[in-house]
Design a protein around this motif. Structure first.
Motif, short mmCIF file in Angstrom:
data_model
loop_
_atom_site.label_atom_id
_atom_site.label_comp_id
_atom_site.label_asym_id
_atom_site.label_seq_id
_atom_site.Cartn_x
_atom_site.Cartn_y
_atom_site.Cartn_z
N ALA A 8 0.68 -1.30 -0.10
CA ALA A 8 -0.18 -0.09 -0.10
C ALA A 8 0.87 1.25 -0.08
CB ALA A 8 -0.95 0.06 1.12
N PRO A 9 0.35 2.17 -0.82
CA PRO A 9 1.40 3.71 -0.91
C PRO A 9 0.90 4.54 0.24
CG PRO A 9 -0.50 3.59 -2.59
CD PRO A 9 -0.61 2.16 -2.11
N PRO A 10 1.42 5.54 0.57
CA PRO A 10 1.08 6.18 1.70
C PRO A 10 -0.47 6.81 1.33
CG PRO A 10 2.82 7.46 0.57
CD PRO A 10 2.66 6.00 0.09
N ARG A 11 -1.13 7.21 2.47
CA ARG A 11 -2.40 7.55 2.15
C ARG A 11 -2.67 8.97 2.86
NH1 ARG A 11 -7.15 5.70 -0.11
NH2 ARG A 11 -6.36 3.69 -0.53
N PRO A 12 -2.44 9.96 2.50
CA PRO A 12 -2.62 11.35 3.19
C PRO A 12 -3.83 11.59 3.19
CG PRO A 12 -1.90 11.85 1.01
CD PRO A 12 -1.91 10.33 1.16
N ALA A 13 -4.25 12.34 4.39
CA ALA A 13 -5.96 12.61 4.55
C ALA A 13 -6.40 13.53 3.22
CB ALA A 13 -6.08 13.67 5.54
N HIS A 14 -5.57 14.34 2.64
CA HIS A 14 -5.78 14.91 1.27
C HIS A 14 -4.58 15.89 0.76
CE1 HIS A 14 -5.92 18.55 4.11
NE2 HIS A 14 -6.24 19.32 3.05
N VAL A 15 -4.89 16.05 -0.49
CA VAL A 15 -3.78 16.88 -1.12
C VAL A 15 -4.04 18.25 -0.60
CG1 VAL A 15 -2.73 17.50 -3.27
CG2 VAL A 15 -3.66 15.08 -2.80
N PRO A 16 -2.95 19.04 -0.08
CA PRO A 16 -3.36 20.52 0.28
C PRO A 16 -3.70 21.20 -0.91
CG PRO A 16 -1.22 19.57 1.02
CD PRO A 16 -1.44 18.34 0.35
N SER A 17 -4.60 22.24 -0.75
CA SER A 17 -4.96 23.29 -1.91
C SER A 17 -3.83 24.25 -1.99
CB SER A 17 -6.38 23.93 -1.71
OG SER A 17 -6.04 24.50 -0.31
N ALA A 18 -3.81 24.92 -2.76
CA ALA A 18 -2.93 26.08 -3.02
C ALA A 18 -3.10 27.16 -1.71
CB ALA A 18 -3.20 26.98 -4.23
N ASP A 19 -4.05 27.36 -1.19
CA ASP A 19 -4.37 28.08 -0.07
C ASP A 19 -3.78 27.35 1.26
OD1 ASP A 19 -5.58 30.13 -1.40
OD2 ASP A 19 -7.65 29.39 -0.95
N GLU A 20 -3.90 26.23 1.39
CA GLU A 20 -3.39 25.34 2.40
C GLU A 20 -1.80 25.53 2.48
OE1 GLU A 20 -6.78 22.55 3.43
OE2 GLU A 20 -5.69 22.06 1.94
N LEU A 21 -1.18 25.50 1.34
CA LEU A 21 0.29 25.35 1.19
C LEU A 21 0.89 26.80 1.73
CD1 LEU A 21 0.73 23.31 -2.29
CD2 LEU A 21 1.53 22.80 0.04
N ALA A 22 0.11 27.74 1.61
CA ALA A 22 0.71 29.24 2.16
C ALA A 22 1.16 28.97 3.62
CB ALA A 22 -0.29 30.30 1.87
N GLY A 23 2.30 29.45 3.87
CA GLY A 23 2.99 29.00 5.37
C GLY A 23 3.26 27.52 5.68
N ALA A 24 2.83 26.65 5.09
CA ALA A 24 3.23 25.23 5.30
C ALA A 24 4.68 24.99 5.29
CB ALA A 24 2.45 24.32 4.30
N ARG A 25 5.00 24.13 6.07
CA ARG A 25 6.57 23.58 6.00
C ARG A 25 6.69 22.40 5.29
NH1 ARG A 25 7.12 23.02 12.31
NH2 ARG A 25 5.39 22.15 11.88
N VAL A 26 7.30 22.49 4.07
CA VAL A 26 7.34 21.37 3.21
C VAL A 26 8.77 20.89 2.99
CG1 VAL A 26 6.87 20.73 0.68
CG2 VAL A 26 5.35 22.34 1.72
N VAL A 27 9.04 19.63 3.07
CA VAL A 27 10.29 18.82 2.63
C VAL A 27 10.46 18.04 1.61
CG1 VAL A 27 11.83 17.26 3.74
CG2 VAL A 27 10.76 18.75 5.19
N ILE A 28 11.27 18.55 0.46
CA ILE A 28 11.40 17.70 -0.61
C ILE A 28 12.50 16.61 -0.42
CG2 ILE A 28 12.21 17.92 -2.95
CD1 ILE A 28 9.72 19.73 -2.57
N TRP A 29 11.96 15.32 -0.49
CA TRP A 29 12.56 14.28 0.08
C TRP A 29 13.11 13.58 -1.13
CZ3 TRP A 29 10.60 9.56 2.84
CH2 TRP A 29 11.34 8.55 3.12
N GLY A 30 14.41 13.69 -1.45
CA GLY A 30 14.77 13.31 -2.85
C GLY A 30 15.04 14.28 -3.78
N ALA A 31 16.37 14.77 -3.89
CA ALA A 31 16.40 15.90 -4.80
C ALA A 31 17.04 15.57 -6.19
CB ALA A 31 17.82 16.78 -4.33
N GLY A 32 16.90 14.29 -7.02
CA GLY A 32 17.28 13.85 -8.14
C GLY A 32 16.74 14.63 -9.31
N SER A 33 17.65 14.67 -10.46
CA SER A 33 17.03 15.45 -11.57
C SER A 33 15.79 15.11 -12.15
CB SER A 33 18.11 15.63 -12.53
OG SER A 33 18.53 14.44 -12.97
N HIS A 34 15.39 13.86 -12.12
CA HIS A 34 14.03 13.36 -12.52
C HIS A 34 12.83 13.20 -11.76
CE1 HIS A 34 15.95 12.76 -16.85
NE2 HIS A 34 17.00 12.05 -16.07
N GLY A 35 12.91 13.41 -10.50
CA GLY A 35 11.86 13.09 -9.66
C GLY A 35 10.79 14.30 -9.60
#
Length: 476
Positions: A8-35
């Motif tokens: 099973a893949p991870p199941r978040p409660a929902h995908v954040p809207s554009a408004d919900e991303l404002a002020g959110a702390r986001v970690v990009i996990w894996g910085a490869g060029s094709h991801g």
């Protein structure tokens, strides 16, 4: 019945809207060029999020990514599932190269984990064609884009979030999706108008636990689609209760050209500038998808003439006298290399090898013997490839570097001319950042070796392999 069950893949409660991303702390996990991680970071930051990077590698191993991160003020953390930054953020956007077994090591109570593509599919509203398959998906997606005059994103193309930023949420797009991306999208089940599956064979067993898991990730795309397009050989793999319907009119191909089922000629075969039967099959699928969206056969034929091969896909990169050098660095599994063998006539040496993806090379060795091709093996998989070739009655050459492999491949043709083909059947990550860097190095070696009278390379002209740590959350 559906394909075999997934981890099973991870199941978040929902995908954040554009408004919900404002002020959110986001970690990009894996910085490869094709991801798509850098595009995701830029997208989130533009909406007001605070972005940081987590990767197993030092920033110096990814200089372009490091420069982008520094320019945007993103902190760079080195580590994996145990790093505390994963507990101090609101959202984790994981590179699709991170496999399920790694996600299993996340601590309890970790923030929601999404693939970066989930933001695209949640925020984009326009028409979508999605293309997947073991091989040929990049070419087929590119063909759909040319035929329909749509931007193409995903996997080996530009990140999907770049398309959203450049063209807006209503734009009609073509999405190339790998099995990794599809696995991460399962919880979202995004809407797809036309799904195209080029073929299914064995690949990426270094990421998927088995072939059934790999195929299931690909086939899940059909559950999200209104229309499905695929080669007839895949019919037995499609679940009988699959909600996607077949196209109203399929395009076939033969010696003369590409025709609809009612006999309408779209284009003569000579119009296609992509070599090989596998490419003709892929273009027939792209034409079917394009006609399904309403494109007329006449316009499709005109646009097909404008289609050019993508780089590193049976691309002729150099000629010297009777020698031709063909870069097929994208061939990272044996089936792709077998298809390349059938696309080239005349005397042939094939440079093979790279990082292991869990393949057997027996079938490839038999195909090389049947084609009377001369194998030159290099990279991590060189011993396994050489052993398989010897068992098939061939006399393989083994070389420590790509430059030695090119020199040996030229000499093996014995001065009679022919083709030196780079079609490795393996991933590039043992020596190179990605398949594109490997292909560019091959072309540089070919030019340098044949530009000197004695065919001895000038060391300063030849690129050496990148020295990389073991691949972690980098490019797929």
């Amino acid at each position: 019945m559906h394909p075999p069950p997934f981890v099973a893949p991870p199941r978040p409660a929902h995908v954040p809207s554009a408004d919900e991303l404002a002020g959110a702390r986001v970690v990009i996990w894996g910085a490869g060029s094709h991801g798509g991680g850098i595009a995701a970071g830029c997208y989130c930051q533009a909406l007001g999020a605070h972005v940081a990077i987590l990767d197993q590698r030092l920033p110096a191993a990814l200089p372009q990514t490091m420069a982008t991160a520094a320019a945007h003020g993103w902190p760079w953390h080195i580590g994996n599932t145990a790093h505390p930054v994963l507990r101090r953020c609101d959202l984790v956007l994981a590179s699709p190269a991170i496999p399920p077994r790694v996600l299993a090591g996340l601590p309890a109570g970790h923030p929601p984990v999404l693939g970066a593509d989930a933001l695209f599919f949640a925020h984009h509203r326009g028409p979508r064609i999605a293309v997947t398959g073991t091989k040929g998906k990049s070419t087929t997606a590119n063909a759909c884009g040319v035929l329909l005059d749509r931007p193409v994103g995903g996997n080996s193309h530009r990140p999907l979030l770049d398309l959203l930023r450049l063209y807006g949420p209503e734009a009609a797009v073509v999405c190339e999706l790998s099995s990794f991306q599809l696995w991460y999208l399962q919880a979202l089940a995004p809407r797809i108008d036309v799904a195209v599956i080029t073929n299914l064979s064995t690949d990426h067993l270094d990421w998927h636990p088995d072939v059934a898991h790999y195929h299931a990730a690909k086939l899940r795309l059909l559950d999200w689609a209104a229309v499905r397009v695929h080669h007839p050989d895949l019919a037995a793999s499609i679940a009988p209760d699959c909600p996607a319907r077949p196209p109203a009119q399929r395009v076939g191909y033969g010696r003369d050209g590409f025709c609809t089922e009612d006999g309408t000629l779209i284009a003569e075969r000579a119009v296609l500038r992509l070599p090989g039967e596998h490419n003709a099959a892929n273009i027939a699928l792209a034409l079917t998808a394009a006609l399904t969206t309403g494109l007329g056969p006449g316009i499709a034929g005109i646009r097909l003439a404008a289609l050019s091969p993508l780089p590193h896909r049976l691309e002729t990169v150099h000629r010297s006298g009777d020698l031709c050098f063909v870069d097929d660095s994208i061939a990272t599994n044996p089936d792709a290399t077998i298809a390349a063998l059938a696309a080239i006539d005349g005397p042939l040496t094939v440079i093979l090898g790279g990082a292991d993806k869990g393949h057997s090379f027996t079938g490839l060795a038999d195909a090389l013997a049947g084609r009377s091709a001369i194998p030159v093996c290099t990279g991590t998989c060189a011993p396994a490839l050489a052993a398989a070739c010897a068992a098939a009655g061939l006399r393989p050459h083994s070389c420590p570097t790509l430059r030695e492999a090119v020199r040996t491949a030229i000499a093996a043709l014995g001065g009679a001319g022919g083709t030196v083909l780079l079609s490795p059947a393996c991933a590039s990550t043992d020596q190179w950042h990605d398949f594109a860097e490997r292909g560019e190095a091959f072309a540089a070696c070919a030019r340098a070796l044949t530009h000197r009278p004695d065919h001895e390379p000038a060391a300063e002209m030849l690129p050496g392999p990148a020295v990389l740590p073991p691949p972690g959350a980098g490019p797929a």
